[in-house]
Design an enzyme around this catalytic site. Structure first.
Site, PDB file in Angstrom:
ATOM      1  N   ARG A 124       0.816  -1.233   0.000  1.00 33.26           N
ATOM      2  CA  ARG A 124       0.000   0.000   0.000  1.00 33.26           C
ATOM      3  C   ARG A 124       0.842   1.271   0.000  1.00 33.26           C
ATOM      4  NH1 ARG A 124      -3.314  -3.026   3.604  1.00 33.26           N
ATOM      5  NH2 ARG A 124      -5.089  -3.839   2.468  1.00 33.26           N
ATOM      6  N   LYS A 146       3.366  11.610 -11.027  1.00 27.41           N
ATOM      7  CA  LYS A 146       2.506  10.795 -11.888  1.00 27.41           C
ATOM      8  C   LYS A 146       3.222   9.473 -12.155  1.00 27.41           C
ATOM      9  CE  LYS A 146      -0.319  14.026 -14.552  1.00 27.41           C
ATOM     10  NZ  LYS A 146      -0.588  14.582 -15.897  1.00 27.41           N
ATOM     11  N   GLU A 188      10.530  19.089 -24.249  1.00 31.23           N
ATOM     12  CA  GLU A 188       9.832  19.344 -22.975  1.00 31.23           C
ATOM     13  C   GLU A 188      10.447  20.543 -22.237  1.00 31.23           C
ATOM     14  OE1 GLU A 188       7.090  17.839 -21.922  1.00 31.23           O
ATOM     15  OE2 GLU A 188       7.035  15.792 -22.691  1.00 31.23           O
ATOM     16  N   LYS A 230       7.828  23.257 -13.259  1.00 33.37           N
ATOM     17  CA  LYS A 230       6.923  22.124 -13.058  1.00 33.37           C
ATOM     18  C   LYS A 230       6.530  22.016 -11.582  1.00 33.37           C
ATOM     19  CE  LYS A 230       5.708  17.466 -13.962  1.00 33.37           C
ATOM     20  NZ  LYS A 230       5.788  16.270 -14.749  1.00 33.37           N
ATOM     21  N   GLU A 240      -4.101  17.461 -11.111  1.00 38.90           N
ATOM     22  CA  GLU A 240      -4.586  17.928 -12.416  1.00 38.90           C
ATOM     23  C   GLU A 240      -6.089  18.171 -12.450  1.00 38.90           C
ATOM     24  OE1 GLU A 240      -2.431  16.250 -15.735  1.00 38.90           O
ATOM     25  OE2 GLU A 240      -4.057  16.779 -17.101  1.00 38.90           O
ATOM     26  N   ARG A 244      -2.468  22.118 -13.725  1.00 41.83           N
ATOM     27  CA  ARG A 244      -1.461  21.121 -14.130  1.00 41.83           C
ATOM     28  C   ARG A 244      -1.607  20.776 -15.613  1.00 41.83           C
ATOM     29  NH1 ARG A 244       1.282  16.149 -10.793  1.00 41.83           N
ATOM     30  NH2 ARG A 244       2.575  15.423 -12.517  1.00 41.83           N
ATOM     31  N   ASN A 248       0.492  20.119 -20.404  1.00 45.92           N
ATOM     32  CA  ASN A 248       0.148  19.357 -21.613  1.00 45.92           C
ATOM     33  C   ASN A 248       0.191  20.210 -22.869  1.00 45.92           C
ATOM     34  OD1 ASN A 248      -0.307  17.060 -20.033  1.00 45.92           O
ATOM     35  ND2 ASN A 248      -2.394  17.697 -19.598  1.00 45.92           N
ATOM     36  N   HIS A 251       0.498  18.641 -26.276  1.00 46.98           N
ATOM     37  CA  HIS A 251       0.283  17.196 -26.133  1.00 46.98           C
ATOM     38  C   HIS A 251      -0.958  16.680 -26.863  1.00 46.98           C
ATOM     39  CE1 HIS A 251       3.531  17.463 -23.298  1.00 46.98           C
ATOM     40  NE2 HIS A 251       3.474  16.174 -23.022  1.00 46.98           N
ATOM     41  N   HIS A 255      -0.258  13.598 -29.099  1.00 47.36           N
ATOM     42  CA  HIS A 255      -0.821  12.257 -28.910  1.00 47.36           C
ATOM     43  C   HIS A 255      -1.441  11.737 -30.205  1.00 47.36           C
ATOM     44  CE1 HIS A 255      -0.958  12.992 -24.311  1.00 47.36           C
ATOM     45  NE2 HIS A 255       0.168  12.414 -24.683  1.00 47.36           N
ATOM     46  N   HIS A 269       8.409  10.830 -28.245  1.00 54.08           N
ATOM     47  CA  HIS A 269       7.413  11.650 -27.542  1.00 54.08           C
ATOM     48  C   HIS A 269       7.818  13.133 -27.509  1.00 54.08           C
ATOM     49  CE1 HIS A 269       4.350  12.892 -24.731  1.00 54.08           C
ATOM     50  NE2 HIS A 269       5.290  13.385 -23.934  1.00 54.08           N
TER      51      HIS A 269
HETATM   52  N1  GLY Z   1       3.867  15.389 -17.817  1.00 48.97           N
HETATM   53  C1  GLY Z   1       2.757  16.145 -17.394  1.00 48.97           C
HETATM   54  C2  GLY Z   1       2.517  16.107 -15.920  1.00 48.97           C
HETATM   55  O1  GLY Z   1       3.330  15.612 -15.181  1.00 48.97           O
HETATM   56  O2  GLY Z   1       1.512  16.584 -15.485  1.00 48.97           O
END
Ligand code: GLY
Length: 375
Positions: A124, A146, A188, A230, A240, A244, A248, A251, A255, A269
């Site tokens: 957990r 993430k 990025e 960031k 998000e 957040r 993107n 993106h 995508h 990417h």
């Molecule tokens: N790569 C986008 C984020 O971490 O929100």
């Protein structure tokens, strides 16, 4: 001598530092040791990274009396799925990794996301340390918590928010990357300037070539500023719900292009993010949000860096504009059936909106495809 920089991520109760600079791998024992409750760690890595960096990492840990066991997974995006996740989880349990222990993710985004998710679900939740080895992972995926895997239904659809306890971004590890991987990661880096810091973008226009060429101080500054930006966004909106999504930028287009090229070597990417940023600025100008000079400036910088800029730079056939728009509709950023875009009021001034007429997106794509000389 290039400085070591520390960027704090001050999430209440889960504070951690992102340490940026050359030579940090050799200090891993000294930097990770104070976090340990007993003198052992488990390392997850991949075959390519292990060949360069696993030995130095285990030596640095051993020098401080920390024993390490390692699981080396296959390299590549296919590793980020159920099969290798279950292998990693079973291995951590077999290694008797306990709640108080630490897992080290040594690798790029695939390993960071998979190891972070394994750490999130074993017992957990156990702590983990990111040691990102690609520029993309140093400026993006290792920071912000993430974690997750891909499934047959799409990328990153299964995962958890699980913040690391420390990120060691050793910029000298970037010397082992190919020029193409460095430039993909740079997509990025540039995104951070475009979305929120015009002065940083101007700095990149001047210093981007030095970042790509391996200038140590330029690389540290590029990683540090990206991480600062960031971290600031993650602090405002960890899960998000709002801001957040600014991360993107580029993106939604990216995508669709990645799906159109089968997530293959045709388009990495970070390359898709760069082309996607250029298209997002074109769309912003078309909708009257920013001046036409802004997309021109983005494209000029990409070209000056020798990066993929236009759809024509992607080898092979692409779907038509309608086909690309349909692929955007499969993006997980669709909310209530409406595409969500990150657009810009200028360089460094991005915003999130669902108010984008599909016709305007089609026009931008048709124009971009027309430049290919195709249908
Ligand atoms: N790569 C986008 C984020 O971490 O929100």
């Amino acid at each position: 001598m290039t400085d070591i920089r520390t960027v704090p991520v001050a999430l209440p109760g889960r504070e951690y530092d992102v340490v940026v600079g050359p030579g940090l791998l050799a200090e891993a024992g000294a930097r990770i040791g104070p976090l340990l409750r007993r003198n052992r760690v488990a390392i997850l890595t991949d075959e390519n990274v292990a060949a360069h960096h696993l030995g130095p990492l285990t030596e640095a840990l051993a020098a401080e009396g920390v024993a390490a066991s390692a699981l080396t997974l296959p390299a590549g995006e296919a590793t980020k799925g159920w099969a290798q996740l279950s292998r990693a989880v079973e291995w951590l349990l077999t290694e008797k990794i306990e709640r108080g222990d630490i897992v080290i993710a040594l690798g790029g985004g695939v390993i960071g996301d998979l190891a972070g998710f394994a750490a999130a679900i074993v017992r957990r939740g156990i702590r983990f340390v990111q040691v990102p080895t690609t520029l993309l992972a140093q400026v993006d995926s290792s920071v912000g918590g993430k974690t997750g895997i891909n499934t047959a239904q799409g990328k990153n659809l299964v995962g958890a928010f699980h913040q690391p306890s420390l990120v060691l971004a050793d910029t000298s590890l970037l010397d082992t990357l190919s020029a193409r991987d460095v430039l993909a990661g740079y997509g990025e880096v540039m995104k951070h300037g475009l979305l929120g810091d015009a002065a940083f973008f101007a700095w990149l226009e001047e210093n981007g070539p030095a970042v790509a060429a391996g200038d140590p101080a330029a690389r540290v500054r590029a990683v540090e500023r990206s991480v600062e930006m960031k971290a600031g966004i993650v602090l405002r909106d960890e899960t998000e719900q709002g801001d957040r999504a600014l991360l993107n930028l580029g993106h939604t287009f990216c995508h669709a292009l990645e799906a159109a090229t089968g997530y293959s070597d045709r388009l990495l990417h970070g390359e898709g993010v760069a082309v996607g940023c250029a298209l997002a600025f074109e769309l912003s100008a078309r909708l009257g949000h920013c001046a036409q000079e802004d997309p021109s400036r983005v494209r000029a910088h990409l070209k000056a860096m020798g990066m993929k800029t236009d759809l024509a730079d992607i080898p092979g056939e692409l779907p038509d504009a309608r086909g690309l728009l349909d692929l955007m509709g499969q993006d997980k950023k669709v909310i209530d059936g409406r595409l969500r875009f990150v657009l810009a009021r200028g360089i460094g001034a991005a915003f999130v909106t669902s108010e984008v007429p599909p016709e305007a997106v089609l026009e931008v794509l048709e124009e971009a495809l027309a430049a290919l000389g195709g249908p």
